[in-house]
Design a protein around this motif. Structure first.
Motif, PDB file in Angstrom:
ATOM      1  N   LEU A  33       0.835  -1.200   0.000  1.00 45.29           N
ATOM      2  CA  LEU A  33       0.000   0.000   0.000  1.00 45.29           C
ATOM      3  C   LEU A  33       0.870   1.250   0.000  1.00 45.29           C
ATOM      4  O   LEU A  33       1.740   1.408   0.852  1.00 45.29           O
ATOM      5  CB  LEU A  33      -0.907   0.005   1.238  1.00 45.29           C
ATOM      6  N   LEU A  34       0.623   2.124  -0.975  1.00 42.38           N
ATOM      7  CA  LEU A  34       1.245   3.444  -1.014  1.00 42.38           C
ATOM      8  C   LEU A  34       0.181   4.479  -0.685  1.00 42.38           C
ATOM      9  O   LEU A  34      -0.938   4.411  -1.201  1.00 42.38           O
ATOM     10  CB  LEU A  34       1.813   3.744  -2.403  1.00 42.38           C
ATOM     11  N   GLU A  35       0.520   5.429   0.172  1.00 40.37           N
ATOM     12  CA  GLU A  35      -0.402   6.507   0.508  1.00 40.37           C
ATOM     13  C   GLU A  35       0.226   7.852   0.152  1.00 40.37           C
ATOM     14  O   GLU A  35       1.436   8.046   0.285  1.00 40.37           O
ATOM     15  CB  GLU A  35      -0.739   6.478   1.996  1.00 40.37           C
ATOM     16  N   PHE A  36      -0.634   8.776  -0.295  1.00 41.51           N
ATOM     17  CA  PHE A  36      -0.191  10.103  -0.710  1.00 41.51           C
ATOM     18  C   PHE A  36      -1.068  11.151  -0.034  1.00 41.51           C
ATOM     19  O   PHE A  36      -2.279  10.983   0.048  1.00 41.51           O
ATOM     20  CB  PHE A  36      -0.325  10.271  -2.229  1.00 41.51           C
ATOM     21  N   LYS A  58      -8.717   8.163  -4.484  1.00 38.27           N
ATOM     22  CA  LYS A  58      -8.952   9.004  -3.317  1.00 38.27           C
ATOM     23  C   LYS A  58      -9.410   8.118  -2.164  1.00 38.27           C
ATOM     24  O   LYS A  58     -10.251   7.222  -2.344  1.00 38.27           O
ATOM     25  CB  LYS A  58     -10.011  10.064  -3.617  1.00 38.27           C
ATOM     26  N   ASN A  59      -8.852   8.343  -0.993  1.00 38.21           N
ATOM     27  CA  ASN A  59      -9.290   7.622   0.190  1.00 38.21           C
ATOM     28  C   ASN A  59     -10.797   7.841   0.365  1.00 38.21           C
ATOM     29  O   ASN A  59     -11.263   8.978   0.388  1.00 38.21           O
ATOM     30  CB  ASN A  59      -8.538   8.149   1.425  1.00 38.21           C
ATOM     31  N   ASP A  63     -10.747  13.092   2.090  1.00 44.74           N
ATOM     32  CA  ASP A  63     -10.473  13.810   0.849  1.00 44.74           C
ATOM     33  C   ASP A  63      -9.056  14.372   0.774  1.00 44.74           C
ATOM     34  O   ASP A  63      -8.624  14.827  -0.287  1.00 44.74           O
ATOM     35  CB  ASP A  63     -11.467  14.972   0.677  1.00 44.74           C
ATOM     36  N   GLU A  64      -8.329  14.323   1.890  1.00 46.82           N
ATOM     37  CA  GLU A  64      -6.969  14.855   1.921  1.00 46.82           C
ATOM     38  C   GLU A  64      -5.908  13.789   1.635  1.00 46.82           C
ATOM     39  O   GLU A  64      -4.722  14.093   1.623  1.00 46.82           O
ATOM     40  CB  GLU A  64      -6.694  15.481   3.301  1.00 46.82           C
ATOM     41  N   ARG A  65      -6.354  12.550   1.403  1.00 48.42           N
ATOM     42  CA  ARG A  65      -5.393  11.471   1.198  1.00 48.42           C
ATOM     43  C   ARG A  65      -5.778  10.619  -0.012  1.00 48.42           C
ATOM     44  O   ARG A  65      -6.965  10.500  -0.348  1.00 48.42           O
ATOM     45  CB  ARG A  65      -5.275  10.585   2.438  1.00 48.42           C
ATOM     46  N   PHE A  66      -4.760  10.020  -0.632  1.00 46.17           N
ATOM     47  CA  PHE A  66      -4.932   9.131  -1.779  1.00 46.17           C
ATOM     48  C   PHE A  66      -4.144   7.853  -1.525  1.00 46.17           C
ATOM     49  O   PHE A  66      -3.248   7.817  -0.673  1.00 46.17           O
ATOM     50  CB  PHE A  66      -4.434   9.812  -3.060  1.00 46.17           C
ATOM     51  N   LYS A 281      -6.322  -0.987   8.845  1.00 48.43           N
ATOM     52  CA  LYS A 281      -5.390  -0.233   9.681  1.00 48.43           C
ATOM     53  C   LYS A 281      -5.020   1.111   9.074  1.00 48.43           C
ATOM     54  O   LYS A 281      -4.847   2.102   9.802  1.00 48.43           O
ATOM     55  CB  LYS A 281      -4.123  -1.064   9.907  1.00 48.43           C
ATOM     56  N   ASN A 282      -4.924   1.180   7.753  1.00 51.55           N
ATOM     57  CA  ASN A 282      -4.374   2.370   7.111  1.00 51.55           C
ATOM     58  C   ASN A 282      -5.398   3.223   6.376  1.00 51.55           C
ATOM     59  O   ASN A 282      -5.283   4.460   6.378  1.00 51.55           O
ATOM     60  CB  ASN A 282      -3.275   1.954   6.133  1.00 51.55           C
ATOM     61  N   ILE A 283      -6.380   2.631   5.747  1.00 50.07           N
ATOM     62  CA  ILE A 283      -7.353   3.391   4.952  1.00 50.07           C
ATOM     63  C   ILE A 283      -8.664   3.589   5.709  1.00 50.07           C
ATOM     64  O   ILE A 283      -9.279   4.648   5.640  1.00 50.07           O
ATOM     65  CB  ILE A 283      -7.625   2.693   3.602  1.00 50.07           C
ATOM     66  N   LEU A 284      -9.075   2.567   6.441  1.00 52.73           N
ATOM     67  CA  LEU A 284     -10.395   2.607   7.084  1.00 52.73           C
ATOM     68  C   LEU A 284     -10.295   2.629   8.604  1.00 52.73           C
ATOM     69  O   LEU A 284     -11.245   2.293   9.303  1.00 52.73           O
ATOM     70  CB  LEU A 284     -11.209   1.380   6.643  1.00 52.73           C
TER      71      LEU A 284
END
Length: 288
Positions: A33-36, A58-59, A63-66, A281-284
């Motif tokens: 997983l890559l997050e931006f 888009k997460n 809305d501030e993360r991808f 853990k990371n997105i939700l």
């Protein structure tokens, strides 16, 4: 067990884009997983990995993360891998590169005895199985840009795991495949629930997987439920997380009643439990 070790050959602080790698220990057959973070004047486009292009989404909750999901093939050999991130900054196309190393997960082997007709196929069964495989792959290769997900993934039932993802499978003395999901112990007729909200894109009886349901969760994520005795949903139905979608059974190529639960990411089979842990853990994180 050995792991896929990620290592950057640059300092992210020097980049115009802020990249985070969620997990530095991912095996072949697992998901990276890559997050931006949202940056002024930057539009994220895609990620190129192993000559394949992956979308940056888009997460669904921020809305501030991808993010981008990179499924590592089960068959990936130990090697150094390059990831290229493409984006537009101030109307100019740009890219950044990072590298990581893939190492073997050393999956175990298991021997199974099943009906010989499910191992050595007749011409008619070969034709059916090939047709069903092609049909399913067309589904898995389709990426729905909408996400149906608004809370954490769950497992479809609370039961003992009888076979982990990744085991090489020897059917009747012949090595035929690897286990592309996780098997849960389930007596015939046990209710099975959707691991998250989504759209049913396949619901039918199939040669190998028997009574099958596949749910599209959006963003190239599909969950699979195989060997079911009864299906309670039809193709096109919108289901909610935790909704009963059918009953467990012993249909298809099986040694007895159970649930085979799988996850596909960008058409690749990946370890479903690692995927759930990673994305929760990371997105939700923090949702129920």
């Amino acid at each position: 067990m050995r792991f896929v070790s990620f290592f950057l050959f640059f300092a992210t602080a020097l980049l115009a884009i802020n990249i985070e790698i969620a997990d530095s220990t991912v095996t072949n057959g697992r998901t990276a997983l890559l997050e931006f973070k949202k940056e002024k004047n930057i539009e994220y486009k895609r990620v190129l990995f192993d000559e394949k292009s992956y979308k940056i989404f888009k997460n669904p909750l921020d809305d501030e993360r991808f993010y981008a999901l990179l499924p590592i093939s089960y068959y990936e050999k130990p090697s150094d891998k390059k990831v290229e991130i493409f984006y537009v900054e101030n109307s100019k196309e740009r890219s950044k590169t990072l590298f990581f190393r893939v190492e073997s997960a050393d999956y175990e082997k298991e021997t199974l005895s099943v009906d010989s007709s499910k191992v050595t196929l007749s011409k008619e069964d070969q034709k059916r199985a090939s047709k069903e495989y092609a049909e399913a792959m067309e589904v898995y290769k389709t990426t729905t840009m909408q996400s149906y997900v608004s809370s954490e993934f769950i497992v479809p039932m609370d039961s003992k795991i009888t076979s982990d993802f990744g085991k090489a499978r020897v059917y009747n003395g012949s090595l035929k495949s690897y286990h592309g999901g996780t098997d849960f112990r389930a007596n015939e007729g046990t209710p099975l629930t959707a691991c998250n909200s989504g759209k049913v894109v396949l619901a039918k009886d199939r040669f190998y997987s028997g009574g099958s349901v596949v749910i599209d969760h959006g963003h190239g994520i599909y969950s699979c439920y195989f060997h079911m005795s009864k299906l309670y949903v039809k193709e096109g139905a919108i289901v909610k997380k935790g909704e009963t979608i059918g009953l467990s059974g012993s249909t298809g190529r099986v040694t007895g009643p159970h649930l085979h639960f799988g996850i596909r990411v960008a058409a690749q089979q990946v370890d479903p439990l690692q995927f759930i842990k990673l994305i929760n853990k990371n997105i939700l994180k923090g949702t129920k």
